[in-house]
Design a protein around this motif. Sequence first.
Motif, PDB file in Angstrom:
ATOM      1  N   GLU A  92      -5.000 -25.037 -11.414  1.00  0.00           N
ATOM      2  CA  GLU A  92      -6.033 -25.605 -10.539  1.00  0.00           C
ATOM      3  C   GLU A  92      -6.334 -27.064 -10.873  1.00  0.00           C
ATOM      4  N   ALA A  95      -3.570 -29.451  -9.811  1.00  0.00           N
ATOM      5  CA  ALA A  95      -3.623 -29.727  -8.375  1.00  0.00           C
ATOM      6  C   ALA A  95      -4.824 -30.606  -8.025  1.00  0.00           C
ATOM      7  N   THR A 100       1.414 -32.916  -9.857  1.00  0.00           N
ATOM      8  CA  THR A 100       2.282 -31.898  -9.251  1.00  0.00           C
ATOM      9  C   THR A 100       2.498 -30.751 -10.224  1.00  0.00           C
ATOM     10  N   PRO A 101       1.942 -29.565  -9.900  1.00  0.00           N
ATOM     11  CA  PRO A 101       2.200 -28.431 -10.799  1.00  0.00           C
ATOM     12  C   PRO A 101       3.650 -27.960 -10.640  1.00  0.00           C
ATOM     13  N   TYR A 329      -1.892 -22.047  -3.523  1.00  0.00           N
ATOM     14  CA  TYR A 329      -0.797 -22.744  -4.223  1.00  0.00           C
ATOM     15  C   TYR A 329       0.536 -22.576  -3.494  1.00  0.00           C
ATOM     16  N   ASP A 331       3.619 -23.487  -1.539  1.00  0.00           N
ATOM     17  CA  ASP A 331       4.321 -24.755  -1.699  1.00  0.00           C
ATOM     18  C   ASP A 331       5.738 -24.556  -1.186  1.00  0.00           C
TER      19      ASP A 331
END
Length: 375
Positions: A92, A95, A100-101, A329, A331
Amino acid sequence: MKKIHMVDTKGQYEKIQSEIDEAVLNVIRSSQFIGGPEVNLFQQELATYLGTKNVIACANGTDALQIAMMALDLKPGDEVITADFTYVATAEVIALLGLTPVLVDVHPDTFDIDVNAIERAITPKTKAIVPVHLFGQCADMEKIMQLAKKHNLYVIEDVAQAIGADYTFTDGSKKKAGTIGTIGCTSFYPSKNLGCYGDGGALYTNDDVLAKKINMIAKHGQSVQYYHDVVGVNSRLDAIQAAILRIKLRHLDNYALARNKAAAYYDKALANNPKFKIPARAKNSTHVFHQYTLLLNGVDREKLKAHLESKSIPAMIYYPVPLHLQKAYTDVRYKAGDFPVTEKLCASVISLPMHTELDEDTLKYISESIIEFVK
Ligand SMILES: Cc1ncc(COP(=O)(O)O)c(C=O)c1O
């Protein structure tokens, strides 16, 4: 039999009630609610316990992770590698800061971040690795630190679930979880191994310059009151929580022993059953059993949970959905099937009651109830 809890904070409190009550009253009588001696002493005492130079308390474990990333000047576009199988807070904050996770899978035995997967995920944009010491034992920190050194990366340890665990390096030296990387981040949420009676968190670092910066960011970016050098946040541990944590810190090693004793009972009672696997121990880490988590094999988890509930035994699913399949999340980089270990764990783990107040009768009752169901 006593009521069975996932975590028995009340039973634990009752054993140290007079010390805690006095400490809380002392803070109230002193009117020093924010900062002051209790917070300073707690920071020093925790630093001594951990064998690190600096502990900076803050409002919660999520803030600790955010402040760590701010203090390391991570910027939008920077990639931060972390585990897909973790509590949402870890990803979290990545982000939230516009970083960029980059999610990677975990090891099927220890459930901790897979070092080979980290290596494969490193790109020229990678700036940091966030290993999560999940359920109470350390990720493979020696290898992670070698990777970090080779690629010039920061390591932010998420030690919210493993405070007090020891990691042993191949040369035999030991370090406490959270004191190996660039910064360690922990949570004092009430159910944590070192839990306060509200919210709390802390960052650890051996780097004095970084410690100053962390301190500044946690206090509105000010080094001197009303002079703001950087954009910061407001994140502080209040003095009542610090006073409670000072007392509980003295019991932390005994709490870990009590958790290990309960885990050993479960291990013995539940070993060698083809229907589930007891927790594997990481080779280089002690385990402080934040959770005792079974991996089910061909057992209907919802029915098992309902069976346990019908016998007044709570059980929890940590975690039911992998991060890459969470709505928030979603993506384009990720789809179902990308992280097979995490996906399997999310579908098959179940955590049993684990805390410092479990007695043998209760452990026997829980274990027998599980065996009875899978038969
Ligand atoms: C792995 C992990 N990271 C971060 C956090 C966040 O801590 P907090 O709830 O204190 O914000 C938690 C606990 O909730 C956690 O389990």
